[in-house]
Enzyme design. Structure first.
Site, PDB file in Angstrom:
ATOM      1  N   ARG A 133       0.882  -1.196   0.092  1.00 17.81           N
ATOM      2  CA  ARG A 133      -0.055   0.137  -0.191  1.00 17.81           C
ATOM      3  C   ARG A 133       0.741   1.282  -0.069  1.00 17.81           C
ATOM      4  NH1 ARG A 133      -2.936  -0.175   5.062  1.00 17.81           N
ATOM      5  NH2 ARG A 133      -1.162  -1.386   5.623  1.00 17.81           N
ATOM      6  N   ASN A 144      -6.007  -2.965   2.348  1.00 20.86           N
ATOM      7  CA  ASN A 144      -6.066  -4.178   2.538  1.00 20.86           C
ATOM      8  C   ASN A 144      -7.391  -4.735   3.081  1.00 20.86           C
ATOM      9  OD1 ASN A 144      -3.200  -4.320   2.764  1.00 20.86           O
ATOM     10  ND2 ASN A 144      -2.849  -4.206   5.005  1.00 20.86           N
TER      11      ASN A 144
END
Length: 90
Positions: free
Chosen positions: A20, A38
């Site tokens: 990320r 996530n």
């Protein structure tokens, strides 16, 4: 060229490896907005929106992700643009 917006799902070793963070950095470099989150199943969901060229470059990058990740599968589809500006992570 106009704007494009896609929601992308990636699977593999994509959590706990900085996926990320690197996705956000790459998106900001390309002038994109959206998010990288996530998910409970171990995948990552990414929304990318911006100029067509930047979005297409990002889609190509997401197929492999950063060196720390191992992407085994990626799917994407057109999506509405994000409500917020910038690029966010959870």
């Amino acid at each position: 060229m106009g704007e494009q917006s896609f929601v992308v799902h990636v699977w593999g070793q994509v959590q706990g490896v900085g996926f990320r963070y690197f996705t956000r950095e790459r998106a900001l470099q390309l002038g994109l907005r959206g998010y990288a989150y996530n998910l409970a199943d171990g995948s990552v969901e990414i929304l990318i929106c911006g100029p067509e060229q930047g979005v297409q470059m990002m889609l190509g990058w997401l197929e492999h992700g950063p060196r720390t990740a191992e992407v085994t599968r990626m799917e994407y589809e057109e999506a509405p643009p994000p409500q917020k500006g910038g690029f966010h992570t959870n």
